[in-house]
Design a protein around this motif. Structure first.
Motif, short mmCIF file in Angstrom:
data_model
loop_
_atom_site.label_atom_id
_atom_site.label_comp_id
_atom_site.label_asym_id
_atom_site.label_seq_id
_atom_site.Cartn_x
_atom_site.Cartn_y
_atom_site.Cartn_z
N GLN A 110 5.92 14.27 1.05
CA GLN A 110 4.58 13.77 1.38
C GLN A 110 4.64 12.79 2.56
OE1 GLN A 110 1.65 15.01 0.06
NE2 GLN A 110 3.23 16.44 -0.63
N ILE A 111 5.66 11.96 2.58
CA ILE A 111 5.83 11.03 3.70
C ILE A 111 6.00 11.82 5.00
CG2 ILE A 111 7.35 9.29 4.74
CD1 ILE A 111 8.01 8.37 1.85
N TYR A 112 6.84 12.86 4.95
CA TYR A 112 7.09 13.67 6.14
C TYR A 112 5.83 14.46 6.54
CZ TYR A 112 8.90 17.21 9.25
OH TYR A 112 9.10 18.03 10.34
N THR A 113 5.17 15.06 5.57
CA THR A 113 3.97 15.84 5.84
C THR A 113 2.87 14.99 6.46
OG1 THR A 113 4.50 17.31 3.99
CG2 THR A 113 2.23 17.35 4.80
N HIS A 114 2.77 13.74 6.02
CA HIS A 114 1.75 12.81 6.52
C HIS A 114 2.37 11.78 7.46
CE1 HIS A 114 -1.19 14.45 3.73
NE2 HIS A 114 -0.22 14.47 2.82
N GLU A 117 0.40 9.43 9.57
CA GLU A 117 -0.29 8.32 8.91
C GLU A 117 0.64 7.14 8.61
OE1 GLU A 117 -2.54 9.66 5.46
OE2 GLU A 117 -2.60 11.66 6.34
N TYR A 118 1.95 7.37 8.75
CA TYR A 118 2.92 6.31 8.46
C TYR A 118 2.92 5.30 9.60
CZ TYR A 118 6.93 4.01 6.42
OH TYR A 118 7.76 3.09 5.83
N TYR A 125 5.13 -0.27 0.88
CA TYR A 125 4.17 -0.13 -0.21
C TYR A 125 2.79 0.27 0.31
CZ TYR A 125 1.44 -1.34 -4.34
OH TYR A 125 0.59 -1.29 -5.40
N ARG A 126 2.32 -0.38 1.37
CA ARG A 126 1.01 -0.04 1.94
C ARG A 126 0.99 1.38 2.49
NH1 ARG A 126 -2.50 -4.23 2.07
NH2 ARG A 126 -1.64 -6.32 2.29
N ASN A 127 2.08 1.78 3.11
CA ASN A 127 2.16 3.15 3.61
C ASN A 127 2.10 4.16 2.46
OD1 ASN A 127 2.48 3.44 6.60
ND2 ASN A 127 4.02 1.85 6.24
N ARG A 130 -1.44 4.60 1.21
CA ARG A 130 -2.25 5.41 2.12
C ARG A 130 -1.87 6.89 2.02
NH1 ARG A 130 -2.04 2.40 5.93
NH2 ARG A 130 -0.01 2.93 6.75
N ILE A 131 -0.56 7.16 2.08
CA ILE A 131 -0.09 8.55 2.07
C ILE A 131 -0.36 9.24 0.74
CG2 ILE A 131 2.00 9.96 2.14
CD1 ILE A 131 2.98 8.04 4.38
N LEU A 132 -0.13 8.54 -0.35
CA LEU A 132 -0.34 9.13 -1.68
C LEU A 132 -1.78 8.96 -2.16
CD1 LEU A 132 2.99 8.02 -3.37
CD2 LEU A 132 2.45 10.23 -2.34
N GLN A 133 -2.60 8.30 -1.36
CA GLN A 133 -4.02 8.09 -1.65
C GLN A 133 -4.24 7.47 -3.03
OE1 GLN A 133 -5.76 11.95 -1.00
NE2 GLN A 133 -5.42 11.86 1.21
N THR A 134 -3.61 6.32 -3.23
CA THR A 134 -3.73 5.61 -4.49
C THR A 134 -3.73 4.11 -4.23
OG1 THR A 134 -2.77 5.34 -6.69
CG2 THR A 134 -1.23 5.60 -4.88
N ASP A 135 -4.36 3.37 -5.12
CA ASP A 135 -4.37 1.92 -4.99
C ASP A 135 -3.20 1.28 -5.71
OD1 ASP A 135 -6.66 1.79 -3.44
OD2 ASP A 135 -7.97 1.75 -5.19
N ASP A 136 -2.83 1.84 -6.86
CA ASP A 136 -1.80 1.17 -7.65
C ASP A 136 -0.81 2.16 -8.28
OD1 ASP A 136 -0.50 -0.99 -8.95
OD2 ASP A 136 -1.59 -0.52 -10.77
N CYS A 137 -1.31 3.15 -8.98
CA CYS A 137 -0.46 4.01 -9.79
C CYS A 137 -0.58 5.46 -9.33
CB CYS A 137 -0.88 3.88 -11.25
SG CYS A 137 0.21 4.70 -12.39
N PHE A 138 0.55 6.08 -9.07
CA PHE A 138 0.60 7.48 -8.67
C PHE A 138 1.21 8.25 -9.83
CE2 PHE A 138 2.92 11.00 -6.59
CZ PHE A 138 1.83 11.64 -6.01
#
Length: 185
Positions: A110-114, A117-118, A125-127, A130-138
């Motif tokens: 996901q990091i590579y695909t996006h 956006e990195y 943590y902030r990246n 954004r990439i996983l589209q979550t505020d706290d828990c994935f």
């Protein structure tokens, strides 16, 4: 002698209590001879803490940290040459029995695909948020993990999985500071 009724003088009883201090009911009682073993409160709290920590660790929750990903990727990287030479299968590489390798591979994918956006100037943590589209828990459900695994198996059959994995690892190590000798966050 065996038909004697025990005296209530030697019958300790413990009660359940509510948080407000009111008594809820009898927890247990003991008749006859008894011994009470006690430990200092700190020891009891320590044992309780260790038990709670142990049970929580079995829930499968992981902290998504750069260090966690680094360690997982290091394990995979050690097996990567054997996988590339077709000495081991994708099942051996990703250890299908445990999600400890599948999920980190998915995350670096996901990091590579996006990768656009990195933002290297922001913390890891902030990246991830954004990439996983979550505020706290994935959260990845068993069904989602199974779908990811099936996709990886199909990519392996097509020969594209190794390319994706190599590019994702390289991006993680260079851009995200994923090298094991890189400095901590």
């Amino acid at each position: 002698m065996h038909n004697e009724i025990p005296s209530m003088l030697h019958c300790p009883i413990a009660y359940f209590y509510h948080a407000d201090g009111s008594r809820n009911g009898t927890m247990f009682g003991v008749y006859g001879d008894f011994h009470v073993n006690a430990a200092p409160p700190n020891a009891g709290v320590s044992e309780l803490y260790l038990e709670i920590k142990s049970r929580l660790s079995k829930l499968g929750e992981r902290d998504l940290s750069r260090e966690y990903l680094q360690n997982c990727i290091a394990k995979i990287s050690k097996k990567l040459p054997s996988y590339q030479e077709h000495k081991i299968s994708i099942a051996d590489l990703l250890d299908f029995e445990h999600e400890d390798r599948i999920i980190p591979v998915y995350i670096i994918e996901q990091i590579y695909t996006h990768r656009d956006e990195y933002i290297p100037s922001e913390d890891f943590y902030r990246n991830m948020q954004r990439i996983l589209q979550t505020d706290d828990c994935f959260v990845l459900t068993k069904e989602t993990t199974k779908e990811i695994l099936e996709r990886y198996i199909n990519m392996d059959r097509e020969g594209s999985f190794i390319t994706l994995l190599n590019k994702a690892i390289q991006f993680f190590e260079i851009t995200c500071g994923g090298g094991l000798d890189s400095q901590s966050e």
